[in-house]
Motif scaffolding. Structure first.
Motif, PDB file in Angstrom:
ATOM      1  N   LYS A 260      87.190 -18.705  -2.218  1.00 56.76           N
ATOM      2  CA  LYS A 260      86.782 -19.742  -3.027  1.00 56.76           C
ATOM      3  C   LYS A 260      88.048 -20.409  -3.460  1.00 56.76           C
ATOM      4  N   SER A 261      88.045 -21.731  -3.748  1.00 56.27           N
ATOM      5  CA  SER A 261      89.049 -22.477  -4.278  1.00 56.27           C
ATOM      6  C   SER A 261      88.724 -23.720  -4.985  1.00 56.27           C
TER       7      SER A 261
ATOM      8  N   GLU B  52      92.363 -26.845 -10.810  1.00 55.81           N
ATOM      9  CA  GLU B  52      92.314 -26.709 -12.195  1.00 55.81           C
ATOM     10  C   GLU B  52      92.324 -28.295 -12.918  1.00 55.81           C
TER      11      GLU B  52
ATOM     12  N   ASN C  80      93.380 -22.599  -7.877  1.00 53.37           N
ATOM     13  CA  ASN C  80      93.184 -21.386  -8.370  1.00 53.37           C
ATOM     14  C   ASN C  80      92.264 -20.891  -7.530  1.00 53.37           C
ATOM     15  N   PHE C  81      92.391 -19.862  -6.983  1.00 54.36           N
ATOM     16  CA  PHE C  81      91.622 -19.322  -5.680  1.00 54.36           C
ATOM     17  C   PHE C  81      91.496 -17.764  -5.636  1.00 54.36           C
ATOM     18  N   THR C  82      90.248 -17.206  -4.779  1.00 54.99           N
ATOM     19  CA  THR C  82      90.277 -16.051  -4.591  1.00 54.99           C
ATOM     20  C   THR C  82      90.305 -15.927  -3.220  1.00 54.99           C
ATOM     21  N   THR C  83      90.903 -14.575  -2.851  1.00 57.89           N
ATOM     22  CA  THR C  83      90.822 -14.241  -1.233  1.00 57.89           C
ATOM     23  C   THR C  83      89.472 -13.437  -0.888  1.00 57.89           C
TER      24      THR C  83
ATOM     25  N   GLY D 195      91.556 -10.813  -3.767  1.00 56.84           N
ATOM     26  CA  GLY D 195      92.871 -11.258  -4.642  1.00 56.84           C
ATOM     27  C   GLY D 195      92.514 -12.730  -5.610  1.00 56.84           C
ATOM     28  N   HIS D 196      93.461 -12.642  -6.700  1.00 56.90           N
ATOM     29  CA  HIS D 196      93.455 -13.864  -7.388  1.00 56.90           C
ATOM     30  C   HIS D 196      94.845 -14.418  -7.206  1.00 56.90           C
TER      31      HIS D 196
ATOM     32  N   ARG E 186      96.814 -18.312  -8.349  1.00 57.20           N
ATOM     33  CA  ARG E 186      97.074 -19.680  -8.822  1.00 57.20           C
ATOM     34  C   ARG E 186      98.458 -20.255  -8.250  1.00 57.20           C
TER      35      ARG E 186
ATOM     36  N   SER F  94      99.627 -14.068  -8.694  1.00 55.73           N
ATOM     37  CA  SER F  94      99.513 -13.258  -7.496  1.00 55.73           C
ATOM     38  C   SER F  94      99.413 -11.709  -7.685  1.00 55.73           C
TER      39      SER F  94
END
Length: 146
Positions: A36-37, A40, A53-56, A60-61, A63, A83
């Motif tokens: 998800k991305s 901001e 701002n995204f998650t893998t 992982g999070h 920016r 990261s």
């Protein structure tokens, strides 16, 4: 300072590739590692200074801030702000260039960053092959599926 450079060829005209890849926040649509991305503060994804701002898919999070963007050069550069990787001073560039014979597109994606020697081989693999190389392959598949 570590450096990673990956290049590939996408079997599609450059205008078609750039039209899809120029969306700095669009990687969530085509990259297999992105769950998800969002950009901001409601900024446009081609506005220098915007932060994605995204998650893998692994949880992982990250920016990342857009540092430069050029439709003329068909490229953008960004840095990592947050990261889960043990890195600092990460700056990456994504660029496409026309291959005139065959109407294909040359893609290059590269980064420099600081990383401890104990993590360097793993992070080079993670950035180079797992992120950049896999992303180029996935981008071509997404463009062809459109």
């Amino acid at each position: 300072m570590a450096k990673v450079y990956v290049s590939g060829i996408i079997d599609a005209p450059i205008d078609k590739v750039w039209a899809y890849a120029r969306d700095y926040n669009g990687h969530g649509e085509w990259h297999p590692l992105i769950a998800k991305s969002d950009v901001e503060d409601g900024k446009s994804s081609d506005q220098v200074g915007c932060v994605r701002n995204f998650t893998t898919t692994a949880g992982g999070h990250l920016r990342e801030r857009l540092l430069s963007f050029s439709d003329l050069d068909r490229s953008f550069t960004y840095n990592i702000l947050v990261s889960p990787m043990p890195i600092e001073n990460y700056v990456a560039t994504f660029a496409v260039k026309p291959i005139t014979e065959g109407n294909k597109t040359f893609v290059e994606w590269y980064a420099t960053f600081d990383v401890g020697p104990e993590d360097e081989a793993r992070i080079r693999q993670q950035v180079g092959q797992d992120t950049f190389a896999a992303g180029i392959v996935a981008l071509e598949k997404a463009i062809k599926a459109r």
